[in-house]
Design an enzyme around this catalytic site. Structure first.
Site, PDB file in Angstrom:
ATOM      1  N   GLN A   1     -13.052  74.647  41.143  1.00 48.77           N
ATOM      2  CA  GLN A   1     -12.400  76.088  42.553  1.00 48.77           C
ATOM      3  C   GLN A   1     -11.872  75.712  42.917  1.00 48.77           C
ATOM      4  O   GLN A   1     -11.951  76.928  43.765  1.00 48.77           O
ATOM      5  CB  GLN A   1     -13.991  76.428  42.268  1.00 48.77           C
ATOM      6  CG  GLN A   1     -15.619  76.198  40.911  1.00 48.77           C
ATOM      7  CD  GLN A   1     -16.578  76.462  41.629  1.00 48.77           C
ATOM      8  OE1 GLN A   1     -16.994  77.595  42.227  1.00 48.77           O
ATOM      9  NE2 GLN A   1     -17.058  75.331  41.639  1.00 48.77           N
TER      10      GLN A   1
ATOM     11  N   HIS B   1      -9.224  78.726  40.566  1.00 53.74           N
ATOM     12  CA  HIS B   1      -8.960  79.944  41.462  1.00 53.74           C
ATOM     13  C   HIS B   1      -7.521  80.252  42.194  1.00 53.74           C
ATOM     14  O   HIS B   1      -7.314  80.329  42.930  1.00 53.74           O
ATOM     15  CB  HIS B   1     -10.537  79.504  42.670  1.00 53.74           C
ATOM     16  CG  HIS B   1     -11.997  79.737  41.825  1.00 53.74           C
ATOM     17  ND1 HIS B   1     -12.746  79.949  42.102  1.00 53.74           N
ATOM     18  CD2 HIS B   1     -11.941  81.043  41.111  1.00 53.74           C
ATOM     19  CE1 HIS B   1     -13.667  80.020  42.039  1.00 53.74           C
ATOM     20  NE2 HIS B   1     -13.183  80.620  41.018  1.00 53.74           N
TER      21      HIS B   1
ATOM     22  N   GLY C   1     -20.152  68.545  43.455  1.00 52.07           N
ATOM     23  CA  GLY C   1     -20.019  69.340  45.016  1.00 52.07           C
ATOM     24  C   GLY C   1     -19.666  70.729  44.404  1.00 52.07           C
ATOM     25  O   GLY C   1     -18.736  71.381  45.629  1.00 52.07           O
ATOM     26  N   THR C   2     -20.825  71.338  43.674  1.00 50.54           N
ATOM     27  CA  THR C   2     -20.351  72.599  44.089  1.00 50.54           C
ATOM     28  C   THR C   2     -22.074  73.263  44.360  1.00 50.54           C
ATOM     29  O   THR C   2     -22.880  73.093  43.619  1.00 50.54           O
ATOM     30  CB  THR C   2     -19.494  73.815  42.715  1.00 50.54           C
ATOM     31  OG1 THR C   2     -19.391  74.858  42.678  1.00 50.54           O
ATOM     32  CG2 THR C   2     -20.673  72.990  41.881  1.00 50.54           C
TER      33      THR C   2
HETATM   34  C1  BV8 Z   1     -14.743  87.269  39.063  1.00 47.98           C
HETATM   35  C2  BV8 Z   1     -10.506  80.723  46.242  1.00 47.98           C
HETATM   36  C3  BV8 Z   1     -14.737  89.613  38.064  1.00 47.98           C
HETATM   37  C4  BV8 Z   1     -10.027  81.237  47.411  1.00 47.98           C
HETATM   38  C5  BV8 Z   1     -12.533  81.895  45.556  1.00 47.98           C
HETATM   39  C6  BV8 Z   1     -21.681  87.775  38.597  1.00 47.98           C
HETATM   40  C7  BV8 Z   1     -23.205  87.754  39.301  1.00 47.98           C
HETATM   41  C8  BV8 Z   1     -22.649  87.013  40.488  1.00 47.98           C
HETATM   42  C9  BV8 Z   1     -21.297  87.635  41.017  1.00 47.98           C
HETATM   43  C10 BV8 Z   1     -20.671  87.575  40.061  1.00 47.98           C
HETATM   44  C11 BV8 Z   1     -20.551  88.007  39.214  1.00 47.98           C
HETATM   45  N1  BV8 Z   1     -19.050  88.117  39.078  1.00 47.98           N
HETATM   46  C12 BV8 Z   1     -18.581  88.839  39.993  1.00 47.98           C
HETATM   47  C13 BV8 Z   1     -19.105  88.078  41.272  1.00 47.98           C
HETATM   48  C14 BV8 Z   1     -18.507  88.377  42.320  1.00 47.98           C
HETATM   49  C15 BV8 Z   1     -18.056  87.098  43.352  1.00 47.98           C
HETATM   50  C16 BV8 Z   1     -18.879  86.254  42.934  1.00 47.98           C
HETATM   51  O1  BV8 Z   1     -19.551  84.998  42.501  1.00 47.98           O
HETATM   52  N2  BV8 Z   1     -19.656  86.963  44.034  1.00 47.98           N
HETATM   53  C17 BV8 Z   1     -20.655  85.535  45.155  1.00 47.98           C
HETATM   54  C18 BV8 Z   1     -20.381  84.731  46.083  1.00 47.98           C
HETATM   55  C19 BV8 Z   1     -22.215  85.956  44.266  1.00 47.98           C
HETATM   56  N3  BV8 Z   1     -16.545  86.945  41.989  1.00 47.98           N
HETATM   57  C20 BV8 Z   1     -15.407  87.047  42.186  1.00 47.98           C
HETATM   58  O2  BV8 Z   1     -15.553  87.861  42.894  1.00 47.98           O
HETATM   59  C21 BV8 Z   1     -15.195  86.033  41.066  1.00 47.98           C
HETATM   60  N4  BV8 Z   1     -14.551  87.478  40.365  1.00 47.98           N
HETATM   61  O3  BV8 Z   1     -15.215  87.654  38.439  1.00 47.98           O
HETATM   62  O4  BV8 Z   1     -14.265  89.282  38.754  1.00 47.98           O
HETATM   63  C22 BV8 Z   1     -14.947  90.715  38.706  1.00 47.98           C
HETATM   64  C23 BV8 Z   1     -14.180  91.476  39.553  1.00 47.98           C
HETATM   65  C24 BV8 Z   1     -14.496  92.549  40.078  1.00 47.98           C
HETATM   66  C25 BV8 Z   1     -15.690  92.505  40.135  1.00 47.98           C
HETATM   67  C26 BV8 Z   1     -17.262  91.980  39.560  1.00 47.98           C
HETATM   68  C27 BV8 Z   1     -16.287  90.744  38.650  1.00 47.98           C
HETATM   69  C28 BV8 Z   1     -13.983  86.066  41.813  1.00 47.98           C
HETATM   70  C29 BV8 Z   1     -14.180  84.491  42.487  1.00 47.98           C
HETATM   71  C30 BV8 Z   1     -13.296  83.676  42.895  1.00 47.98           C
HETATM   72  C31 BV8 Z   1     -13.539  84.034  44.951  1.00 47.98           C
HETATM   73  N5  BV8 Z   1     -12.279  82.571  44.876  1.00 47.98           N
HETATM   74  N6  BV8 Z   1     -12.178  81.035  45.381  1.00 47.98           N
HETATM   75  C32 BV8 Z   1     -10.266  80.332  48.649  1.00 47.98           C
HETATM   76  O5  BV8 Z   1     -10.337  78.975  48.215  1.00 47.98           O
HETATM   77  O6  BV8 Z   1      -9.753  81.363  49.461  1.00 47.98           O
HETATM   78  S1  BV8 Z   1     -14.318  81.210  45.902  1.00 47.98           S
HETATM   79  C33 BV8 Z   1     -14.461  79.583  46.693  1.00 47.98           C
HETATM   80  O7  BV8 Z   1     -16.132  79.560  46.609  1.00 47.98           O
HETATM   81  C34 BV8 Z   1     -14.605  78.356  46.065  1.00 47.98           C
HETATM   82  O8  BV8 Z   1     -13.255  78.529  45.232  1.00 47.98           O
HETATM   83  C35 BV8 Z   1     -15.377  78.146  45.408  1.00 47.98           C
HETATM   84  O9  BV8 Z   1     -15.674  78.783  44.101  1.00 47.98           O
HETATM   85  C36 BV8 Z   1     -16.315  78.800  46.481  1.00 47.98           C
HETATM   86  C37 BV8 Z   1     -17.101  77.842  46.961  1.00 47.98           C
HETATM   87  O10 BV8 Z   1     -17.963  77.592  46.188  1.00 47.98           O
HETATM   88  P1  BV8 Z   1     -17.664  75.663  46.246  1.00 47.98           P
HETATM   89  O11 BV8 Z   1     -17.060  75.710  46.095  1.00 47.98           O
HETATM   90  O12 BV8 Z   1     -19.543  75.172  46.088  1.00 47.98           O
HETATM   91  O13 BV8 Z   1     -18.113  75.922  48.019  1.00 47.98           O
HETATM   92  P2  BV8 Z   1     -19.262  75.516  48.756  1.00 47.98           P
HETATM   93  O14 BV8 Z   1     -18.587  75.761  49.806  1.00 47.98           O
HETATM   94  O15 BV8 Z   1     -20.235  76.752  48.462  1.00 47.98           O
HETATM   95  O16 BV8 Z   1     -20.388  74.665  48.029  1.00 47.98           O
HETATM   96  C38 BV8 Z   1     -19.973  72.980  48.340  1.00 47.98           C
HETATM   97  C39 BV8 Z   1     -20.885  72.075  47.902  1.00 47.98           C
HETATM   98  O17 BV8 Z   1     -21.287  71.131  48.011  1.00 47.98           O
HETATM   99  C40 BV8 Z   1     -22.748  72.558  48.030  1.00 47.98           C
HETATM  100  O18 BV8 Z   1     -23.458  72.828  47.268  1.00 47.98           O
HETATM  101  C41 BV8 Z   1     -22.602  70.824  49.338  1.00 47.98           C
HETATM  102  O19 BV8 Z   1     -24.192  70.797  48.979  1.00 47.98           O
HETATM  103  C42 BV8 Z   1     -21.591  69.918  48.503  1.00 47.98           C
HETATM  104  N7  BV8 Z   1     -21.206  68.994  49.070  1.00 47.98           N
HETATM  105  C43 BV8 Z   1     -20.821  69.572  50.044  1.00 47.98           C
HETATM  106  N8  BV8 Z   1     -20.386  67.632  51.123  1.00 47.98           N
HETATM  107  C44 BV8 Z   1     -19.907  67.102  49.306  1.00 47.98           C
HETATM  108  C45 BV8 Z   1     -21.024  68.385  48.568  1.00 47.98           C
HETATM  109  N9  BV8 Z   1     -20.392  67.994  47.454  1.00 47.98           N
HETATM  110  C46 BV8 Z   1     -20.407  66.212  47.293  1.00 47.98           C
HETATM  111  N10 BV8 Z   1     -19.568  65.203  47.889  1.00 47.98           N
HETATM  112  C47 BV8 Z   1     -19.728  65.479  49.245  1.00 47.98           C
HETATM  113  N11 BV8 Z   1     -18.732  65.025  50.348  1.00 47.98           N
END
Ligand code: BV8
Length: 250
Positions: A104, A122, A190-191
């Protein structure tokens, strides 16, 4: 996490796996100094939530702000490097016939670390495209105008990443599902497992009876459903997992 929490069953699953799929999120780049989406943003950006900036609406209403946020992140990425977690995944390729990394992340660190098969769900922050004609643009005239404009159609330039509300590249998504349905071991690393459709991939694997492992210092919505949950930072857990599974190294 210590290596005693790595069960012999998981070690056997790794040693016998023919195709491992790894889904990574921002957490695997945290030890490279790249803030995750859940981390509070620092400095100038502390006042914004990424979900509010990573949208076409935000870009249309304030293109300069969104362009500068990505310029700040590109700068962070350009001065950072893959960490032991990325390199451990690249080393996995020496022990497993087929390893597919589905990320991602937009930082390109898996490719830099040597992973050969990387699916960028992404996009990639180092690539720039035109907001209007969607073509990738490698060079443009630097003027005082921010964001810069497309040399062929004069549209505004934007990062080649997938924003919230935008569809993922179909080829990448199809390849991710194909790998997920064809693998015999699935690692989620890490997600926060919140963003779809990426977050649906581990469940796709679970539904098929594939062994799913989560590596994360914190619990996520996926934790209760996986076969193995290894709690700790990826940069520590992954090297330990490889050293325990293949003590001869490589
Ligand atoms: C889409 C690029 C069709 C840009 C990103 C179905 C259900 C619910 C919602 C939806 C659904 N379908 C669509 C949606 C809406 C939306 C969505 O999912 N919203 C969420 C908030 C509910 N999805 C979309 O819009 C997607 N498009 O589905 O198209 C569509 C179209 C229109 C209408 C409907 C559907 C597009 C999603 C992509 C968005 N772009 N990134 C950029 O980078 O600027 S998303 C971005 O956020 C990241 O790429 C990543 O995917 C996300 C963050 O997630 P994580 O990577 O998990 O990072 P996060 O910070 O959240 O967590 C970090 C984790 O690491 C934590 O758990 C932490 O504990 C852990 N960690 C910390 N340190 C460490 C560690 N792990 C290991 N080692 C460590 N040291």
């Amino acid at each position: 996490m210590n290596t005693t929490t790595i069960s012999s069953a998981l070690i056997d699953a790794l040693r016998t796996a023919q195709h491992v799929v790894v889904l990574t999120g921002a957490g695997i780049s945290a030890e490279s100094g790249i803030p995750t989406f859940r981390d509070a943003q620092t400095g100038l950006w502390a006042q914004y939530r990424p979900e509010e900036l990573a949208t076409p609406e935000a870009f249309m209403s304030n293109p300069r702000l969104v362009w500068e946020w990505y310029a700040w992140r590109r700068e962070l990425v350009s001065h950072a490097a893959p960490n032991p977690g990325h390199f451990a995944l690249a080393t996995l390729q020496q022990h497993i016939p087929q390893v597919t990394v589905i990320t991602q992340n937009v930082d390109g660190f898996h490719q830099q670390a040597g992973s050969q098969t990387v699916i960028e769900l992404h996009g990639n922050i180092t690539r720039t495209k035109c907001f209007d004609d969607n073509t990738i643009v490698d060079q443009w005239d630097e003027t005082d105008e921010v964001p810069p404009r497309c040399p062929s159609c004069n549209g505004l330039l934007r990062p080649d990443v997938v924003w919230f509300g935008e569809t993922l590249p179909l080829t990448a998504l199809d390849a991710a599902y194909a790998a997920t349905t064809g693998c015999d071991l699935f690692l989620s690393i890490g997600t926060s497992a919140l963003v779809h459709p990426a977050a649906s991939l581990p469940y796709e694997a679970l539904q098929r009876g594939t062994t799913v492992v989560e590596i994360n210092p914190d619990a996520t919505p996926l934790t209760g459903d996986v076969h193995y949950s290894l709690r700790g930072p990826a940069g520590v857990v992954l090297p330990a997992l490889l050293a325990t599974t293949w003590p001869e190294g490589g």
